[in-house]
Structures are given as structure tokens and as C-alpha cells.
Design a protein around this motif. Structure first.
Motif, PDB file in Angstrom:
ATOM      1  N   GLY A 185     -32.420   2.408  -6.026  1.00  0.00           N
ATOM      2  CA  GLY A 185     -33.346   1.716  -5.126  1.00  0.00           C
ATOM      3  C   GLY A 185     -34.586   2.546  -4.870  1.00  0.00           C
ATOM      4  N   ARG A 186     -35.030   2.609  -3.628  1.00  0.00           N
ATOM      5  CA  ARG A 186     -36.262   3.310  -3.259  1.00  0.00           C
ATOM      6  C   ARG A 186     -36.002   4.805  -3.081  1.00  0.00           C
ATOM      7  NH1 ARG A 186     -38.540  -0.932   1.377  1.00  0.00           N
ATOM      8  NH2 ARG A 186     -38.614  -2.780   0.006  1.00  0.00           N
ATOM      9  N   GLU A 224     -34.525   3.402   2.698  1.00  0.00           N
ATOM     10  CA  GLU A 224     -35.358   4.430   3.334  1.00  0.00           C
ATOM     11  C   GLU A 224     -34.651   5.762   3.225  1.00  0.00           C
ATOM     12  OE1 GLU A 224     -37.246   5.572   7.727  1.00  0.00           O
ATOM     13  OE2 GLU A 224     -36.121   3.708   7.455  1.00  0.00           O
TER      14      GLU A 224
END
Length: 239
Positions: A185-186, A224
């Protein structure tokens, strides 16, 4: 030596120093052990000082001969070098094993016993080992699509792929082994090994096999990621 060792154990048990050596649940036993050693040392000193002194010339002469005999068999002064390990215990505490050790040992993830419902928080704070167990062995059913917040230190494999890791203990630091969670993902573009991160993300079905012991490595889909200071207790307990 008993007094110094007991004091060192007491100092370690009353501060965060003991977390470098044993898991948090053993703190009471460590304090009790230190207390027993101190009591034994004080009792030994007390009994030594209470030895009755001989009276009269004959008794005094016998006493002097006895002291001379003890002096001839006194322990060598070099024995006081045994104090050095105690000083090292206090002043040179070893750091917890990090990414180097983690990537050279197979995952210690085991099937969890407790799969109780998650709290209503959003995101849900969850230990890395707890998340990994639910993701690998419950296939994420107890996680659903809930946002999860967890933390650990970064490790990179030979290809540079990042993992979030916590070392788990059965008893003491000597048996520390890693539990690894892959990141997708991020992911931040630059990740330094041994840096602690707090990750917020959701469960993903992606899994991998640990090349060392073929254990399951689950993944988390990162939403995040932010660096955080290393906690005082960097270990987790084995399930």
C-alpha cells in the motif's frame, strides 16, 4: 558479592533496565530474587561480626594463630574482578535485537488462542503479534475491514522489501524471535532498518512464506505510516 548482585537486580527491577533481559511479567520475581540475595548478604555479614572473641592469653594466642591461618588461605584479590559483570549489567546493558537478527531467523508466529471481538475504536489499536495471528490463522475474519493501528521496527529483506517486526519472548532476551508483517500500500519511499513506525492500515489477504522456516508472514495494507520513538518495552510475549 551477594550484596552487589542483589543491589544490581533490585536496580534493574525498579527501572526499565530489566526489560532488556526478561519479559515484563517477570519483574516481581526479579525483585524477589534481588531481595533474597540482599538478605543473605546482610545475614552473612551479621553472623561474621558476631563471632565470639577468645579471652585470655592462651585463647588470644589461639585466636592469632587462627587469624594467621585464615590470612594464609584468604581469597586472591583478583576475585574482585567478578564485580565487573555486575557493573556491565547496570552501565553497559545490551540493546534489544533488531533488524539484523530478525531477518536471519524464521517467524515465531503461532496460532492465537484469543480471537475476541475488537473494540469500537477507529482505528483499532492492536499489537503486531495480535494482528499477525488474526490475519494469518483467522484469515482476517475477526479484523474485517476495520482500520488497525500497530507498531514495530522496520526490517528489509535481501530484495529491499519492508517488514514491520516485533521480537517476542518466551522468557528472556536469549530466546527472542521475530514476528514479521509485510507492508503493502502507501509505503514511505525511504525506510531505514531498525526505525520504529506506527502503521495505520487494513487487513489484506496477501501472505508470504518465510524463506527461513516456511512460516506464515501476513501483510497489512498501509494507509498511513509515521516514525515513532522506540518504546521502553520493545518485546512482545509469545502466544
Amino acid at each position: 558479592m551477594l550484596l552487589l548482585l542483589g543491589a544490581a537486580l533490585g536496580y534493574a527491577g525498579l527501572t526499565d533496565l530489566y526489560l532488556r533481559y526478561v519479559k515484563a511479567g517477570l519483574q516481581p520475581l526479579l525483585l524477589v530474587a534481588g531481595g533474597v540475595l540482599i538478605v543473605a548478604a546482610v545475614a552473612t555479614i551479621w553472623f561474621e561480626r558476631r563471632r565470639p572473641r577468645a579471652a585470655g592469653e592462651g585463647a588470644e594466642q589461639e585466636h592469632r594463630e587462627h587469624e594467621h591461618h585464615e590470612h594464609e588461605h584468604r581469597e586472591p584479590r583478583i576475585a574482585w574482578l567478578l564485580v565487573l559483570p555486575l557493573l556491565a549489567l547496570i552501565f553497559v546493558a545490551p540493546p534489544p535485537p533488531g533488524s539484523y537478527a530478525a531477518m536471519r531467523d524464521g517467524t515465531a508466529l503461532q496460532q492465537p488462542w484469543d480471537l475476541s471481538a475488537l473494540p469500537a475504536d477507529d482505528p483499532v489499536p492492536l499489537g503486531l503479534v495480535d494482528y499477525a495471528g488474526r490475519a494469518a490463522y483467522d484469515h482476517g475474519r475477526s479484523l474485517g475491514d476495520r482500520r488497525i493501528t500497530t507498531s514495530g521496527f522496520i526490517s528489509l529483506d535481501e530484495s529491499g522489501a519492508p517488514y514491520l517486526v516485533r521480537m517476542v519472548l518466551n522468557c528472556c532476551a536469549a530466546d527472542a524471535r521475530p514476528v514479521k508483517v509485510g507492508l503493502t500500500g502507501r509505503i514511505p519511499p525511504i525506510l531505514q532498518p531498525d526505525t520504529w513506525y506506527e502503521i495505520t492500515g487494513v487487513h489484506t489477504d496477501r501472505q508470504a512464506a518465510d524463506p527461513i522456516n516456511n512460516g506464515v508472514i501476513p501483510y497489512i495494507d498501509v494507509m498511513e505510516a509515521r516514525p515513532v520513538p522506540a518504546p521502553d518495552d520493545q518485546y512482545d510475549s509469545a502466544s
